[in-house]
Write an enzyme that holds these catalytic residues in place. Sequence first.
Site, PDB file in Angstrom:
ATOM      1  N   TYR A  25      36.176  38.322 -30.152  1.00 53.47           N
ATOM      2  CA  TYR A  25      36.326  39.721 -29.478  1.00 53.47           C
ATOM      3  C   TYR A  25      35.275  40.784 -30.404  1.00 53.47           C
ATOM      4  O   TYR A  25      35.234  40.432 -31.278  1.00 53.47           O
ATOM      5  CB  TYR A  25      37.724  40.416 -29.739  1.00 53.47           C
ATOM      6  CG  TYR A  25      38.513  40.383 -28.702  1.00 53.47           C
ATOM      7  CD1 TYR A  25      38.281  40.884 -27.488  1.00 53.47           C
ATOM      8  CD2 TYR A  25      39.982  39.804 -28.717  1.00 53.47           C
ATOM      9  CE1 TYR A  25      39.123  40.881 -26.355  1.00 53.47           C
ATOM     10  CE2 TYR A  25      40.670  39.754 -27.530  1.00 53.47           C
ATOM     11  CZ  TYR A  25      40.028  40.517 -26.331  1.00 53.47           C
ATOM     12  OH  TYR A  25      41.063  40.376 -25.373  1.00 53.47           O
ATOM     13  N   ASP A  85      21.063  48.854  -6.661  1.00 58.06           N
ATOM     14  CA  ASP A  85      21.843  47.676  -7.084  1.00 58.06           C
ATOM     15  C   ASP A  85      21.132  46.515  -6.284  1.00 58.06           C
ATOM     16  O   ASP A  85      20.896  46.254  -5.216  1.00 58.06           O
ATOM     17  CB  ASP A  85      23.335  48.012  -5.878  1.00 58.06           C
ATOM     18  CG  ASP A  85      24.086  46.485  -6.350  1.00 58.06           C
ATOM     19  OD1 ASP A  85      23.697  45.575  -6.717  1.00 58.06           O
ATOM     20  OD2 ASP A  85      25.252  46.748  -5.820  1.00 58.06           O
ATOM     21  N   THR A 107      23.956  41.579 -10.341  1.00 61.26           N
ATOM     22  CA  THR A 107      24.674  40.470 -11.017  1.00 61.26           C
ATOM     23  C   THR A 107      23.659  39.596 -11.617  1.00 61.26           C
ATOM     24  O   THR A 107      22.495  39.563 -11.360  1.00 61.26           O
ATOM     25  CB  THR A 107      25.439  39.947  -9.766  1.00 61.26           C
ATOM     26  OG1 THR A 107      24.505  39.757  -8.802  1.00 61.26           O
ATOM     27  CG2 THR A 107      26.654  40.624  -9.368  1.00 61.26           C
ATOM     28  N   LYS A 161      23.070  35.393  -8.872  1.00 61.66           N
ATOM     29  CA  LYS A 161      22.597  35.046  -7.442  1.00 61.66           C
ATOM     30  C   LYS A 161      20.951  34.433  -7.323  1.00 61.66           C
ATOM     31  O   LYS A 161      20.872  33.339  -7.871  1.00 61.66           O
ATOM     32  CB  LYS A 161      22.709  36.464  -6.650  1.00 61.66           C
ATOM     33  CG  LYS A 161      24.160  36.699  -6.508  1.00 61.66           C
ATOM     34  CD  LYS A 161      24.140  37.907  -5.651  1.00 61.66           C
ATOM     35  CE  LYS A 161      25.629  38.618  -5.366  1.00 61.66           C
ATOM     36  NZ  LYS A 161      26.096  39.556  -6.119  1.00 61.66           N
ATOM     37  N   ARG A 194      27.992  33.852 -13.968  1.00 59.89           N
ATOM     38  CA  ARG A 194      28.668  34.988 -13.273  1.00 59.89           C
ATOM     39  C   ARG A 194      28.582  36.140 -14.366  1.00 59.89           C
ATOM     40  O   ARG A 194      29.049  36.054 -15.372  1.00 59.89           O
ATOM     41  CB  ARG A 194      30.152  34.472 -13.002  1.00 59.89           C
ATOM     42  CG  ARG A 194      30.276  33.318 -11.998  1.00 59.89           C
ATOM     43  CD  ARG A 194      29.424  33.691 -10.596  1.00 59.89           C
ATOM     44  NE  ARG A 194      30.268  34.655  -9.990  1.00 59.89           N
ATOM     45  CZ  ARG A 194      30.783  34.667  -8.705  1.00 59.89           C
ATOM     46  NH1 ARG A 194      30.898  33.320  -8.302  1.00 59.89           N
ATOM     47  NH2 ARG A 194      31.648  35.582  -8.113  1.00 59.89           N
TER      48      ARG A 194
HETATM   49  N1  DSN Z   1      30.105  38.583  -2.530  1.00 60.95           N
HETATM   50  C1  DSN Z   1      28.597  38.992  -2.722  1.00 60.95           C
HETATM   51  C2  DSN Z   1      27.877  38.570  -1.595  1.00 60.95           C
HETATM   52  O1  DSN Z   1      27.951  37.639  -0.927  1.00 60.95           O
HETATM   53  O2  DSN Z   1      26.730  39.283  -1.411  1.00 60.95           O
HETATM   54  C3  DSN Z   1      28.544  40.216  -3.236  1.00 60.95           C
HETATM   55  O3  DSN Z   1      29.347  40.852  -3.898  1.00 60.95           O
END
Ligand code: DSN
Length: 413
Positions: A53, A199, A225, A228, A234
Amino acid sequence: MLYNHLEKQDSELFASILKEEKRQENELELIASENYASPAVMEAMATVLANKYSEGYPGKRYYGGNYVIDEIETLAIERAKKLFEAEHVNVQPLSGSPANAAVYMAFLNPGDKVLGLKLDHGGHLSHGHSVNFSGRLYNFVQYGVDEKTGLIDMEEVRRIALAEKPKMIVAGFSAYSREIDWQGFKDIADEIGAYTFADIAHIAGLIAGKQLKNPVPIFDVVSTTTHKTLRGPRGAIIMCKEKFAKQVNSAVFPGMQGGPHNNMTAAKAVAFGEALKPEFEEYSKQTILNAQAMAQEFLNRGYKVVSGGTDNHLFVLDLSPKGMVGKEAEKVLEKIGISVSRSTIPNDPNPPMNPSGIRVGTPAMTTRGMKEEEAKLVATYMDEAFVNREDEIKLEELKGKIKELCSRFKIPS
Ligand code: DSN
Protein backbone atom coordinates in the site's frame (compact mmCIF):
# COMPACT_ATOMS: atom_id res chain seq x y z
CA MET A 1 2.90 -18.29 -20.18
CA LEU A 2 3.94 -20.32 -17.13
CA TYR A 3 1.39 -20.69 -14.37
CA ASN A 4 2.94 -23.37 -12.15
CA HIS A 5 1.08 -22.57 -8.93
CA LEU A 6 -2.23 -21.69 -10.49
CA GLU A 7 -2.30 -24.92 -12.42
CA LYS A 8 -1.84 -27.01 -9.26
CA GLN A 9 -3.99 -24.98 -6.91
CA ASP A 10 -6.99 -23.90 -8.97
CA SER A 11 -7.59 -26.13 -11.94
CA GLU A 12 -11.04 -24.67 -12.57
CA LEU A 13 -9.80 -21.11 -13.06
CA PHE A 14 -6.65 -22.32 -14.77
CA ALA A 15 -8.72 -24.06 -17.43
CA SER A 16 -10.52 -20.81 -18.24
CA ILE A 17 -7.26 -18.86 -18.44
CA LEU A 18 -5.80 -21.43 -20.84
CA LYS A 19 -8.96 -21.26 -22.92
CA GLU A 20 -8.66 -17.48 -23.19
CA GLU A 21 -4.95 -17.80 -24.02
CA LYS A 22 -5.86 -20.14 -26.88
CA ARG A 23 -8.64 -17.84 -28.06
CA GLN A 24 -6.20 -14.94 -28.23
CA GLU A 25 -3.62 -17.06 -30.06
CA ASN A 26 -6.00 -18.53 -32.65
CA GLU A 27 -8.24 -15.54 -33.27
CA LEU A 28 -7.69 -12.08 -34.64
CA GLU A 29 -8.19 -9.03 -32.44
CA LEU A 30 -9.44 -6.00 -34.34
CA ILE A 31 -10.90 -4.12 -31.38
CA ALA A 32 -9.27 -0.70 -31.68
CA SER A 33 -8.70 -0.32 -27.93
CA GLU A 34 -6.99 -3.68 -27.41
CA ASN A 35 -3.41 -4.82 -27.79
CA TYR A 36 -0.97 -7.46 -26.53
CA ALA A 37 1.26 -6.22 -23.71
CA SER A 38 4.83 -7.52 -23.97
CA PRO A 39 6.02 -10.44 -21.79
CA ALA A 40 8.10 -7.95 -19.75
CA VAL A 41 5.02 -5.81 -19.08
CA MET A 42 3.07 -8.94 -18.10
CA GLU A 43 5.87 -10.07 -15.76
CA ALA A 44 5.92 -6.71 -13.98
CA MET A 45 2.19 -7.00 -13.30
CA ALA A 46 2.55 -10.35 -11.54
CA THR A 47 5.09 -9.28 -8.90
CA VAL A 48 5.29 -8.69 -5.14
CA LEU A 49 4.71 -4.99 -5.83
CA ALA A 50 1.00 -5.83 -5.75
CA ASN A 51 1.30 -6.49 -2.00
CA LYS A 52 2.19 -2.95 -1.00
CA TYR A 53 0.00 0.00 0.00
CA SER A 54 1.41 3.41 -0.96
CA GLU A 55 -1.16 6.17 -0.51
CA GLY A 56 0.53 9.46 -1.30
CA TYR A 57 3.36 10.25 -3.69
CA PRO A 58 7.11 9.51 -3.82
CA GLY A 59 8.73 10.90 -0.66
CA LYS A 60 5.32 11.72 0.87
CA ARG A 61 3.51 8.48 1.69
CA TYR A 62 1.00 7.68 4.38
CA TYR A 63 2.46 4.18 4.96
CA GLY A 64 5.98 3.03 5.84
CA GLY A 65 8.25 0.82 3.77
CA ASN A 66 7.74 2.64 0.51
CA TYR A 67 11.32 3.54 -0.39
CA VAL A 68 11.43 0.97 -3.20
CA ILE A 69 7.97 1.88 -4.48
CA ASP A 70 9.12 5.52 -4.56
CA GLU A 71 11.95 4.49 -6.88
CA ILE A 72 9.56 2.63 -9.20
CA GLU A 73 6.92 5.35 -9.34
CA THR A 74 9.59 8.01 -10.00
CA LEU A 75 10.98 5.91 -12.84
CA ALA A 76 7.53 5.62 -14.41
CA ILE A 77 6.98 9.38 -14.05
CA GLU A 78 10.34 10.31 -15.56
CA ARG A 79 9.89 7.98 -18.53
CA ALA A 80 6.35 9.28 -19.22
CA LYS A 81 7.60 12.88 -19.03
CA LYS A 82 10.25 12.13 -21.63
CA LEU A 83 7.89 10.19 -23.87
CA PHE A 84 5.22 12.90 -24.05
CA GLU A 85 7.29 16.05 -23.28
CA ALA A 86 5.17 16.54 -20.16
CA GLU A 87 5.91 18.98 -17.33
CA HIS A 88 4.09 16.88 -14.73
CA VAL A 89 2.78 13.29 -14.76
CA ASN A 90 0.59 11.38 -12.32
CA VAL A 91 0.94 7.64 -12.99
CA GLN A 92 -1.56 6.42 -10.38
CA PRO A 93 -4.97 6.48 -12.18
CA LEU A 94 -6.45 3.01 -12.28
CA SER A 95 -8.03 3.35 -15.70
CA GLY A 96 -9.32 5.84 -18.27
CA SER A 97 -12.65 6.85 -16.73
CA PRO A 98 -11.21 7.28 -13.20
CA ALA A 99 -8.44 9.40 -14.75
CA ASN A 100 -11.02 11.58 -16.48
CA ALA A 101 -13.03 11.83 -13.26
CA ALA A 102 -9.90 13.07 -11.49
CA VAL A 103 -9.27 15.64 -14.25
CA TYR A 104 -12.79 17.04 -13.90
CA MET A 105 -12.44 17.07 -10.12
CA ALA A 106 -9.13 18.94 -10.38
CA PHE A 107 -10.42 21.69 -12.67
CA LEU A 108 -14.21 21.93 -12.18
CA ASN A 109 -16.97 22.16 -9.64
CA PRO A 110 -20.13 20.09 -10.01
CA GLY A 111 -22.51 21.90 -12.36
CA ASP A 112 -19.74 23.64 -14.34
CA LYS A 113 -20.17 23.77 -18.08
CA VAL A 114 -17.92 21.60 -20.27
CA LEU A 115 -17.81 21.13 -24.05
CA GLY A 116 -17.17 17.61 -25.38
CA LEU A 117 -17.85 15.45 -28.44
CA LYS A 118 -21.08 13.42 -28.61
CA LEU A 119 -20.65 9.71 -27.94
CA ASP A 120 -22.35 8.63 -31.17
CA HIS A 121 -20.03 10.91 -33.14
CA GLY A 122 -16.94 9.19 -31.78
CA GLY A 123 -16.66 10.63 -28.25
CA HIS A 124 -16.49 8.67 -25.01
CA LEU A 125 -18.98 8.00 -22.21
CA SER A 126 -16.81 10.00 -19.83
CA HIS A 127 -16.99 13.05 -22.13
CA GLY A 128 -20.45 13.99 -20.89
CA HIS A 129 -22.88 11.23 -21.75
CA SER A 130 -26.07 11.47 -19.70
CA VAL A 131 -25.78 7.93 -18.24
CA ASN A 132 -22.18 8.53 -17.13
CA PHE A 133 -20.95 10.35 -13.97
CA SER A 134 -19.57 13.07 -16.26
CA GLY A 135 -22.96 13.91 -17.70
CA ARG A 136 -24.64 13.69 -14.31
CA LEU A 137 -22.18 15.81 -12.33
CA TYR A 138 -21.25 18.43 -14.90
CA ASN A 139 -23.21 20.49 -17.37
CA PHE A 140 -21.94 19.12 -20.67
CA VAL A 141 -22.76 20.75 -23.98
CA GLN A 142 -21.71 18.77 -27.01
CA TYR A 143 -20.36 19.19 -30.49
CA GLY A 144 -20.58 16.66 -33.32
CA VAL A 145 -18.87 15.85 -36.59
CA ASP A 146 -20.00 17.25 -39.93
CA GLU A 147 -22.77 15.10 -41.39
CA LYS A 148 -21.28 14.99 -44.89
CA THR A 149 -17.54 14.77 -44.23
CA GLY A 150 -17.55 12.93 -40.89
CA LEU A 151 -14.89 15.43 -39.76
CA ILE A 152 -14.87 17.70 -36.72
CA ASP A 153 -15.88 21.13 -37.97
CA MET A 154 -13.70 23.53 -35.99
CA GLU A 155 -15.90 26.48 -36.99
CA GLU A 156 -18.85 24.70 -35.38
CA VAL A 157 -16.80 23.95 -32.25
CA ARG A 158 -15.88 27.64 -32.08
CA ARG A 159 -19.47 28.75 -32.59
CA ILE A 160 -20.73 26.54 -29.73
CA ALA A 161 -17.80 27.50 -27.49
CA LEU A 162 -18.40 31.25 -27.97
CA ALA A 163 -22.13 30.84 -27.38
CA GLU A 164 -21.89 28.51 -24.36
CA LYS A 165 -18.64 29.71 -22.77
CA PRO A 166 -17.71 26.37 -21.13
CA LYS A 167 -15.09 26.31 -18.38
CA MET A 168 -13.32 23.41 -20.13
CA ILE A 169 -13.11 22.04 -23.68
CA VAL A 170 -12.54 18.31 -24.10
CA ALA A 171 -10.84 17.01 -27.25
CA GLY A 172 -9.84 13.42 -27.97
CA PHE A 173 -12.04 10.53 -28.96
CA SER A 174 -12.66 6.81 -28.97
CA ALA A 175 -13.97 6.36 -32.51
CA TYR A 176 -12.59 9.19 -34.64
CA SER A 177 -10.13 8.29 -37.36
CA ARG A 178 -8.68 11.67 -38.30
CA GLU A 179 -5.79 13.76 -37.03
CA ILE A 180 -6.98 16.22 -34.40
CA ASP A 181 -6.35 19.96 -34.69
CA TRP A 182 -5.06 20.43 -31.13
CA GLN A 183 -3.88 23.97 -31.83
CA GLY A 184 -7.33 24.84 -33.21
CA PHE A 185 -8.95 23.64 -29.95
CA LYS A 186 -6.38 25.56 -27.91
CA ASP A 187 -7.04 28.78 -29.88
CA ILE A 188 -10.80 28.48 -29.33
CA ALA A 189 -10.31 27.78 -25.61
CA ASP A 190 -8.01 30.81 -25.31
CA GLU A 191 -10.69 33.05 -26.82
CA ILE A 192 -13.05 32.25 -23.95
CA GLY A 193 -10.53 31.48 -21.20
CA ALA A 194 -11.48 27.77 -21.02
CA TYR A 195 -9.23 24.96 -19.84
CA THR A 196 -8.04 22.53 -22.51
CA PHE A 197 -8.31 18.82 -21.77
CA ALA A 198 -7.19 16.15 -24.28
CA ASP A 199 -8.11 12.51 -23.80
CA ILE A 200 -5.55 10.72 -25.97
CA ALA A 201 -6.38 7.20 -24.72
CA HIS A 202 -6.71 5.78 -28.22
CA ILE A 203 -3.82 7.48 -29.93
CA ALA A 204 -1.22 7.81 -27.15
CA GLY A 205 0.99 5.13 -28.72
CA LEU A 206 0.86 6.84 -32.10
CA ILE A 207 1.86 10.13 -30.45
CA ALA A 208 4.63 8.43 -28.46
CA GLY A 209 5.72 6.76 -31.71
CA LYS A 210 5.91 10.21 -33.33
CA GLN A 211 3.26 9.55 -35.96
CA LEU A 212 0.60 12.00 -34.73
CA LYS A 213 0.78 15.49 -33.25
CA ASN A 214 1.21 15.76 -29.49
CA PRO A 215 -1.20 17.97 -27.49
CA VAL A 216 0.77 17.64 -24.22
CA PRO A 217 3.04 20.68 -24.74
CA ILE A 218 0.10 23.00 -25.48
CA PHE A 219 -2.88 21.67 -23.49
CA ASP A 220 -3.52 22.31 -19.80
CA VAL A 221 -4.18 18.65 -19.04
CA VAL A 222 -4.06 15.36 -20.95
CA SER A 223 -5.19 11.89 -19.89
CA THR A 224 -4.47 8.56 -21.49
CA THR A 225 -4.95 4.91 -20.79
CA THR A 226 -1.77 2.88 -21.06
CA HIS A 227 -3.08 -0.31 -22.67
CA LYS A 228 -4.29 0.67 -26.13
CA THR A 229 -1.88 1.78 -28.86
CA LEU A 230 0.64 2.42 -26.06
CA ARG A 231 0.72 -1.35 -25.48
CA GLY A 232 1.23 -1.25 -21.72
CA PRO A 233 -0.77 -2.61 -18.79
CA ARG A 234 -4.38 -1.75 -17.98
CA GLY A 235 -4.26 1.67 -16.38
CA ALA A 236 -3.97 5.37 -17.07
CA ILE A 237 -1.90 8.49 -16.46
CA ILE A 238 -2.62 12.22 -16.31
CA MET A 239 -0.19 14.79 -17.70
CA CYS A 240 -0.45 18.53 -17.03
CA LYS A 241 1.38 21.82 -16.82
CA GLU A 242 3.48 22.13 -13.68
CA LYS A 243 1.19 24.89 -12.36
CA PHE A 244 -1.68 22.34 -12.16
CA ALA A 245 0.42 19.53 -10.61
CA LYS A 246 -0.83 19.96 -7.06
CA GLN A 247 -4.52 20.08 -7.94
CA VAL A 248 -4.22 17.07 -10.27
CA ASN A 249 -2.35 15.03 -7.67
CA SER A 250 -4.87 15.91 -4.96
CA ALA A 251 -7.76 14.96 -7.24
CA VAL A 252 -6.27 11.51 -7.92
CA PHE A 253 -5.35 10.94 -4.27
CA PRO A 254 -7.11 11.56 -1.91
CA GLY A 255 -9.85 12.86 -4.20
CA MET A 256 -10.66 9.80 -6.29
CA GLN A 257 -8.50 6.87 -5.23
CA GLY A 258 -6.79 5.20 -2.33
CA GLY A 259 -3.61 3.17 -2.75
CA PRO A 260 -2.09 3.04 -6.23
CA HIS A 261 -1.62 -0.39 -7.83
CA ASN A 262 2.16 -0.54 -7.66
CA ASN A 263 2.52 -3.60 -9.85
CA MET A 264 0.69 -1.70 -12.58
CA THR A 265 2.85 1.38 -12.01
CA ALA A 266 5.90 -0.81 -12.58
CA ALA A 267 4.35 -2.30 -15.72
CA LYS A 268 3.61 1.24 -16.97
CA ALA A 269 7.32 2.07 -16.46
CA VAL A 270 8.27 -0.99 -18.54
CA ALA A 271 5.84 0.01 -21.31
CA PHE A 272 7.12 3.60 -21.37
CA GLY A 273 10.67 2.24 -21.62
CA GLU A 274 9.59 0.13 -24.61
CA ALA A 275 7.82 3.08 -26.24
CA LEU A 276 10.97 5.20 -25.94
CA LYS A 277 12.85 2.75 -28.19
CA PRO A 278 13.14 3.46 -31.95
CA GLU A 279 11.34 0.16 -32.75
CA PHE A 280 8.18 1.66 -31.28
CA GLU A 281 8.16 4.35 -33.96
CA GLU A 282 8.21 1.59 -36.57
CA TYR A 283 5.38 -0.20 -34.80
CA SER A 284 3.25 2.97 -34.65
CA LYS A 285 3.89 3.74 -38.30
CA GLN A 286 2.95 0.22 -39.35
CA THR A 287 -0.22 0.32 -37.24
CA ILE A 288 -1.42 3.32 -39.27
CA LEU A 289 -0.32 1.84 -42.62
CA ASN A 290 -2.27 -1.31 -41.78
CA ALA A 291 -5.43 0.64 -40.88
CA GLN A 292 -5.16 2.63 -44.10
CA ALA A 293 -4.64 -0.49 -46.23
CA MET A 294 -7.61 -2.20 -44.64
CA ALA A 295 -9.90 0.84 -44.94
CA GLN A 296 -8.94 1.20 -48.60
CA GLU A 297 -9.74 -2.45 -49.28
CA PHE A 298 -13.21 -1.94 -47.78
CA LEU A 299 -13.73 1.17 -49.91
CA ASN A 300 -12.69 -0.82 -52.99
CA ARG A 301 -15.34 -3.38 -52.06
CA GLY A 302 -18.15 -0.83 -51.88
CA TYR A 303 -18.26 -0.20 -48.14
CA LYS A 304 -18.64 3.22 -46.59
CA VAL A 305 -15.87 4.32 -44.21
CA VAL A 306 -16.84 7.22 -41.93
CA SER A 307 -14.82 10.32 -42.99
CA GLY A 308 -13.61 8.37 -46.04
CA GLY A 309 -10.50 6.85 -44.46
CA THR A 310 -8.13 7.07 -41.53
CA ASP A 311 -5.05 8.88 -40.23
CA ASN A 312 -4.69 6.64 -37.19
CA HIS A 313 -5.15 3.06 -35.97
CA LEU A 314 -8.91 2.74 -36.52
CA PHE A 315 -11.81 3.37 -38.81
CA VAL A 316 -15.57 3.07 -38.53
CA LEU A 317 -17.25 0.98 -41.18
CA ASP A 318 -20.79 2.05 -42.03
CA LEU A 319 -22.49 -1.21 -42.98
CA SER A 320 -25.75 0.29 -44.21
CA PRO A 321 -24.81 0.09 -47.94
CA LYS A 322 -24.46 -3.68 -47.40
CA GLY A 323 -27.83 -4.07 -45.66
CA MET A 324 -26.24 -5.04 -42.35
CA VAL A 325 -26.08 -3.61 -38.84
CA GLY A 326 -23.28 -3.68 -36.28
CA LYS A 327 -24.50 -6.49 -34.05
CA GLU A 328 -24.99 -8.86 -36.97
CA ALA A 329 -21.51 -8.06 -38.31
CA GLU A 330 -19.95 -8.56 -34.87
CA LYS A 331 -21.61 -11.99 -34.58
CA VAL A 332 -20.63 -13.12 -38.09
CA LEU A 333 -17.03 -12.08 -37.47
CA GLU A 334 -16.97 -13.90 -34.13
CA LYS A 335 -17.91 -17.05 -36.03
CA ILE A 336 -14.75 -16.78 -38.14
CA GLY A 337 -12.51 -15.85 -35.19
CA ILE A 338 -12.35 -12.06 -35.52
CA SER A 339 -13.30 -9.68 -32.70
CA VAL A 340 -14.53 -6.17 -33.45
CA SER A 341 -16.72 -3.76 -31.54
CA ARG A 342 -19.95 -2.46 -32.98
CA SER A 343 -20.03 1.30 -33.37
CA THR A 344 -22.46 4.11 -34.00
CA ILE A 345 -22.05 6.19 -37.11
CA PRO A 346 -22.62 9.96 -36.87
CA ASN A 347 -26.37 10.66 -36.47
CA ASP A 348 -27.03 6.94 -36.41
CA PRO A 349 -30.67 6.06 -37.18
CA ASN A 350 -30.19 2.80 -35.24
CA PRO A 351 -29.96 2.43 -31.42
CA PRO A 352 -26.56 2.24 -29.60
CA MET A 353 -27.05 -1.47 -28.75
CA ASN A 354 -27.39 -2.27 -32.44
CA PRO A 355 -25.81 0.60 -34.33
CA SER A 356 -25.11 0.86 -38.05
CA GLY A 357 -21.40 0.24 -37.98
CA ILE A 358 -18.37 -1.51 -36.57
CA ARG A 359 -15.10 -0.01 -35.37
CA VAL A 360 -12.01 -1.75 -36.74
CA GLY A 361 -8.53 -1.25 -35.29
CA THR A 362 -5.05 -2.52 -36.13
CA PRO A 363 -2.89 -2.13 -32.95
CA ALA A 364 -3.09 -5.82 -31.98
CA MET A 365 -2.62 -7.33 -35.45
CA THR A 366 0.39 -5.06 -35.95
CA THR A 367 1.92 -6.28 -32.69
CA ARG A 368 1.69 -9.79 -34.20
CA GLY A 369 3.88 -8.53 -37.06
CA MET A 370 1.21 -8.27 -39.75
CA LYS A 371 1.69 -5.72 -42.50
CA GLU A 372 -0.39 -4.19 -45.33
CA GLU A 373 -0.61 -7.46 -47.27
CA GLU A 374 -2.20 -9.23 -44.31
CA ALA A 375 -4.38 -6.19 -43.52
CA LYS A 376 -5.87 -6.34 -47.03
CA LEU A 377 -6.29 -10.11 -46.76
CA VAL A 378 -8.18 -9.74 -43.48
CA ALA A 379 -10.50 -7.15 -45.06
CA THR A 380 -11.12 -9.63 -47.87
CA TYR A 381 -12.00 -12.38 -45.39
CA MET A 382 -14.32 -10.03 -43.50
CA ASP A 383 -16.11 -9.05 -46.69
CA GLU A 384 -16.45 -12.72 -47.69
CA ALA A 385 -17.93 -13.46 -44.27
CA PHE A 386 -20.46 -10.64 -44.60
CA VAL A 387 -21.48 -11.67 -48.12
CA ASN A 388 -21.81 -15.34 -47.09
CA ARG A 389 -23.21 -14.71 -43.62
CA GLU A 390 -25.92 -17.42 -43.99
CA ASP A 391 -23.45 -20.02 -45.28
CA GLU A 392 -22.07 -21.92 -42.27
CA ILE A 393 -19.69 -24.02 -44.40
CA LYS A 394 -18.11 -20.92 -45.93
CA LEU A 395 -17.83 -19.31 -42.48
CA GLU A 396 -16.12 -22.44 -41.13
CA GLU A 397 -13.66 -22.30 -44.04
CA LEU A 398 -12.90 -18.63 -43.28
CA LYS A 399 -12.37 -19.48 -39.63
CA GLY A 400 -9.68 -21.93 -40.73
CA LYS A 401 -8.01 -19.23 -42.81
CA ILE A 402 -7.94 -16.80 -39.89
CA LYS A 403 -6.49 -19.50 -37.64
CA GLU A 404 -3.81 -20.27 -40.21
CA LEU A 405 -2.94 -16.56 -40.48
CA CYS A 406 -2.70 -16.30 -36.70
CA SER A 407 -0.40 -19.32 -36.59
CA ARG A 408 2.00 -17.52 -38.96
CA PHE A 409 1.93 -14.29 -36.88
CA LYS A 410 2.20 -15.27 -33.25
CA ILE A 411 1.60 -13.04 -30.25
CA PRO A 412 5.07 -12.10 -28.90
CA SER A 413 5.72 -14.32 -25.86
N1 DSN B 1 -13.58 0.81 -24.02
C1 DSN B 1 -12.68 1.70 -24.70
C2 DSN B 1 -12.83 1.63 -26.16
O1 DSN B 1 -13.11 0.56 -26.66
O2 DSN B 1 -12.62 2.62 -26.85
C3 DSN B 1 -12.80 3.10 -24.24
O3 DSN B 1 -13.00 3.17 -22.88
